[in-house]
Scaffold this active site. Structure first.
Site, PDB file in Angstrom:
ATOM      1  N   ASP A   1      -5.902  -6.455   5.323  1.00  0.00           N
ATOM      2  CA  ASP A   1      -7.066  -5.958   4.598  1.00  0.00           C
ATOM      3  C   ASP A   1      -7.955  -7.131   4.158  1.00  0.00           C
ATOM      4  O   ASP A   1      -9.174  -7.154   4.393  1.00  0.00           O
ATOM      5  CB  ASP A   1      -6.572  -5.167   3.370  1.00  0.00           C
TER       6      ASP A   1
ATOM      7  N   LYS B   1       3.762 -14.594   4.812  1.00  0.00           N
ATOM      8  CA  LYS B   1       4.032 -15.469   3.662  1.00  0.00           C
ATOM      9  C   LYS B   1       5.546 -15.507   3.487  1.00  0.00           C
ATOM     10  O   LYS B   1       6.093 -15.295   2.397  1.00  0.00           O
ATOM     11  CB  LYS B   1       3.310 -14.904   2.423  1.00  0.00           C
TER      12      LYS B   1
ATOM     13  N   ASP C   1      -2.222 -18.219   3.591  1.00  0.00           N
ATOM     14  CA  ASP C   1      -3.204 -19.052   2.874  1.00  0.00           C
ATOM     15  C   ASP C   1      -3.820 -20.080   3.816  1.00  0.00           C
ATOM     16  O   ASP C   1      -5.039 -20.283   3.847  1.00  0.00           O
ATOM     17  CB  ASP C   1      -2.612 -19.691   1.610  1.00  0.00           C
TER      18      ASP C   1
ATOM     19  N   TYR D   1       0.818  -1.215   0.000  1.00  0.00           N
ATOM     20  CA  TYR D   1       0.000   0.000   0.000  1.00  0.00           C
ATOM     21  C   TYR D   1       0.853   1.268   0.000  1.00  0.00           C
ATOM     22  O   TYR D   1       0.324   2.366   0.081  1.00  0.00           O
ATOM     23  CB  TYR D   1      -0.934   0.004   1.217  1.00  0.00           C
TER      24      TYR D   1
END
Ligand code: NAI
Length: 333
Positions: free
Chosen positions: A227, A170, A203, A123
């Site tokens: 988000d 991740k 995930d 972002y």
């Protein structure tokens, strides 16, 4: 008396913001609202998406309530939401997600808090075309922001009697950027031995949340995963109309729901103002009007549990106004 900047926003923003003002009035809250808009409607009226008067108001008051603001997709101006979070360095985005007794949802015992880093990651807005047909977007993760959000999450857990913090990442793929985030959170975790700590790859986290959401307590995530996981978590308890949020910095805070401007239902008196009303209750906690905050939460939970005035997103037929009146009536009892 506190003066609070009120940004009604776009789409359903003005409808849900009016509900907030009415409910706080019914709760007898001592707040003076300074109403100044930002976003598309502000642009039409003043020629600026973020008028100077709005910036001055937030800088002076240090507390704002913000309705959702529309951001054009794939083109146009930079998100005003992201701009405000970066400008005022409201680095922690806090989103409590809790089951509502009486609502028919697959899970009855969700009670988790999402702590999302709010100033960097993808972002940062650093993207460009490298050459024709190749776009690049730069993910920024810093030690400073990661330690700060880790500290916020653990301190929040400690202050609110929470038992566990889960870092979501991740780092198996983004070994350097998410690796740095994770390393920072681990360093903070070591300072809070009384709070359990675990790490889950994002995930897998999505799968865990839609199967066993009751296992989670406080989640700490970089901006983008925060988000996405926020909307997923909202879906566990009845949808976006219900989940509140706060953007918190060192001495400034902007309160807003997780949801957006919902253009599909704007102006139709259909929006569920609960998420905004509960965001306003978080604002009251922040300014230490805790009793009023608790009364408002109780009113909202009671009206929803009773089930007589549910908005359309919750399977009912009540308008935004009728539901708001029911919450106000409960408060005036
Ligand atoms: P959205 O959250 O506005 O809507 C998604 C779906 O949820 C829609 O079907 C909508 O009708 C429903 N919904 C959302 N809030 C609701 C409420 N209070 N009551 C009942 N139903 C509700 O997300 P979408 O459509 O992806 O984004 C629309 C616009 O909002 C975009 O311009 C986006 O950039 C902006 N946005 C702004 C945010 C903010 O101001 N903080 C946050 C998220 C999106």
């Amino acid at each position: 008396m506190n003066t609070v900047t009120l940004i009604p926003g776009d789409g359903i923003g003005p409808e849900v913001s009016s509900a907030v003002v009415e409910v706080l009035k019914a709760a007898g809250v001592n707040i003076e609202w300074e109403k100044i808009n930002g976003g598309e409607d502000a642009y039409k009226a003043t020629g600026a998406f973020i008028p100077e008067a709005l910036l001055e108001s937030i800088s002076t008051n240090r507390i704002a309530f913000k309705g959702p603001i529309t951001t054009p997709i794939g083109k146009g101006f930079k998100s005003i939401n992201v701009t405000l979070r970066q400008k005022y360095n409201t680095y922690a985005n806090v989103r409590p997600v809790k089951s509502f007794p009486g609502l028919n949802t697959p899970f009855k015992n969700v009670d988790l808090v999402i702590v999302r880093e709010n100033t960097e990651d993808l972002y940062a807005g650093l993207e460009h075309m490298v050459t024709e047909g190749v776009a690049e977007s730069i993910k920024i993760i810093t030690e400073k922001a990661s330690l700060r959000i880790g500290e916020f999450a653990f301190q929040y857990a400690k202050d609110n009697n929470r038992k566990k913090v889960t870092a979501v990442h991740k780092a198996n793929i983004m070994k350097i950027s998410d690796g740095l985030f994770l390393d920072c959170i681990r360093r903070v975790a070591a300072k809070y031995p009384e709070i359990a700590y675990e790490e889950v790859i994002v995930d897998n986290m999505c799968m865990q949340l839609v199967m066993y959401p009751e296992k989670y307590d406080v989640l700490v995530l970089p901006n983008l995963y925060g988000d996405i996981v926020s909307d997923l978590a909202a879906g566990l308890v009845g949808g976006l109309g219900l989940v509140p949020g706060a953007n918190i910095g060192d001495d400034i805070a902007i309160f807003e729901a997780v949801h957006g401007s919902a253009p599909d239902i704007a102006g139709k008196n259909l929006a569920n103002p609960t998420a905004c009303i509960l965001s306003a209750a978080m604002l009251l906690d922040y300014i230490k009007q805790k009793e009023a905050a608790e009364n408002i939460r109780q009113a909202v939970f009671s009206v929803i549990k009773e089930g007589k005035y549910l908005t359309r997103d919750l399977g009912g037929t009540a308008t935004t106004e009728a539901y708001t009146r029911a919450v106000c009536d409960y408060l005036s009892k």
